[in-house]
Design an enzyme around this catalytic site. Structure first.
Site, PDB file in Angstrom:
ATOM      1  N   CYS A 133      -0.788   5.073   5.435  1.00  0.00           N
ATOM      2  CA  CYS A 133       0.148   4.243   4.661  1.00  0.00           C
ATOM      3  C   CYS A 133      -0.568   3.523   3.519  1.00  0.00           C
ATOM      4  O   CYS A 133      -1.212   2.483   3.727  1.00  0.00           O
ATOM      5  CB  CYS A 133       0.821   3.223   5.589  1.00  0.00           C
ATOM      6  SG  CYS A 133       1.991   2.173   4.718  1.00  0.00           S
ATOM      7  N   CYS A 136       0.815  -0.046   2.747  1.00  0.00           N
ATOM      8  CA  CYS A 136       0.459  -1.085   3.733  1.00  0.00           C
ATOM      9  C   CYS A 136      -1.020  -1.442   3.619  1.00  0.00           C
ATOM     10  O   CYS A 136      -1.384  -2.614   3.612  1.00  0.00           O
ATOM     11  CB  CYS A 136       0.683  -0.627   5.181  1.00  0.00           C
ATOM     12  SG  CYS A 136       2.073   0.433   5.467  1.00  0.00           S
ATOM     13  N   ASP A 137      -1.869  -0.420   3.575  1.00  0.00           N
ATOM     14  CA  ASP A 137      -3.311  -0.660   3.717  1.00  0.00           C
ATOM     15  C   ASP A 137      -4.079  -0.600   2.401  1.00  0.00           C
ATOM     16  O   ASP A 137      -5.243  -1.032   2.358  1.00  0.00           O
ATOM     17  CB  ASP A 137      -3.904   0.357   4.713  1.00  0.00           C
ATOM     18  CG  ASP A 137      -3.314   0.162   6.106  1.00  0.00           C
ATOM     19  OD1 ASP A 137      -2.929  -0.980   6.423  1.00  0.00           O
ATOM     20  OD2 ASP A 137      -3.223   1.137   6.858  1.00  0.00           O
TER      21      ASP A 137
END
Ligand code: NAP
Length: 313
Positions: A133, A136-137
């Site tokens: 992701c 997200c990261d």
């Protein structure tokens, strides 16, 4: 035991479209989902190819919006994991972790999961630098070096996102040509902080507690080298979530569900929609269309029985 006209397995774009379409036409519909609404798109920051999305839309906004639309139409949402489906009797029975649900028609829209690379270090360092992701990261790797593995649309779309956070993005692909759309490949290739390594395979993800590097083999020279990276984003394809359907209905060799053009599977009254379906092109517009088609086909399958059941209520 709850009984519905139609149960949809999976709250991705295909499942939510099916639920909204069927509920809007008066069916009692339940959507069973083990995580949250949206499916694969929940990790996508910019969707540019959904019909009507003049400005890019975030998947984590589109998913909940589609859920709200389905709920407004009357669909019920059940947070549960389907462990087994029984398709032999007159009703479709879903054995879930919290009990049984029955339906007169079933729409399977359980989607796919990201394929693992299958190299040493990957499983151990998942969540410690190994990710699927970018939105997200990606921010965790601001100014650092990250690797993206794969040569498809996911790898290139996510490399674009990562290039806005990371200092350098290393895109590692085993082949010498890409499956990704050409305009995206050109956009990524033109970025100064992206380095593309072709004919290269990752043999190991290195790191004690967090990712520190990769062992990469050049497939032409056979030479292996170490690349220092802080994060690895793996986009090497999708595996359909069909384990629970094995032996229950006909699957293609790639594990996806065989359907006709009305999304009817080999079992009457059981339909499949979205990228779980064999020969799907895995585009969101298709997933929404599949869901609507499956919903109408399921209502047609229920036919008079559906009309009578509604009239009796
Ligand atoms: P994909 O199209 O199946 O591409 C997977 C990539 O990973 C390929 O380049 C493949 O290499 C490589 N690969 C597979 N196994 C590997 C391994 N063991 N080691 C190293 N590399 C490996 O997967 P995807 O990119 O996730 O896309 C899935 C579907 O969703 C596609 O139909 C795609 O078009 C669609 N999608 C569309 C969009 C969009 O429209 N913007 C965005 C995301 C996804 P080879 O090429 O050598 O086989």
């Amino acid at each position: 035991m709850d009984e519905f006209d139609i149960v949809v397995i999976g709250a991705g774009v295909a499942g939510l479209s099916a639920a909204a379409t069927a509920a809007r036409r008066g069916a009692r519909v339940a959507v069973v989902e083990k995580l949250g609404a949206g499916g694969q798109i929940m990790t996508v920051e910019r969707i540019e190819n959904f019909p009507g999305a003049v400005e890019p839309v975030a998947g984590f906004e589109l998913g909940p919006a589609m859920q709200e639309q389905a709920e407004q139409a009357g669909a019920e949402f059940l947070l549960d994991a389907v462990e087994e489906v029984l398709l032999d009797g007159p009703a479709r029975v879903l054995r879930c972790s919290q009990g049984e649900i029955t339906a007169r028609a079933l729409i399977v829209a359980a989607g796919s999961s990201r394929r693992a690379l299958g190299v040493p270090g990957e499983e151990r360092l998942e969540g410690r630098g190994v990710s699927h992701c970018a939105s997200c990261d990606g921010p965790l790797h601001r100014g650092k070096t990250v690797a993206v593995i794969g040569g498809g649309d996911s790898a290139f779309d996510e490399a674009l996102i990562l290039a806005t956070h990371a200092g350098q993005v290393l895109l590692i692909h085993r082949g010498e040509s890409f499956r990704a759309a050409k305009p995206t490949v050109e956009k990524v290739s033109a970025l100064e902080n992206v380095r593309i390594c072709l004919n290269s395979t990752v043999e190991e993800i290195i790191g004690d507690n967090v990712v520190q590097g990769l062992l990469v083999r050049d497939r032409i020279t056979g030479a292996s080298r170490r690349e220092s990276v802080d994060g690895v984003f793996v986009y090497v394809g999708l595996e359909p979530n069909t384990d629970f359907l094995k032996g229950k209905l006909d699957l293609a060799e790639d594990g996806r569900v065989l359907t006709d053009r009305f999304m009817q599977t080999s079992v009457p009254g059981v339909f499949a929609a979205g990228d779980i379906r064999h020969a799907s092109v895995a585009l969101l517009a298709e997933a929404a269309g599949d869901g609507a088609t499956a919903a109408i086909a399921a209502l047609n399958y229920l036919g008079e029985g559906f009309e009578k059941a509604r009239a009796a209520e």
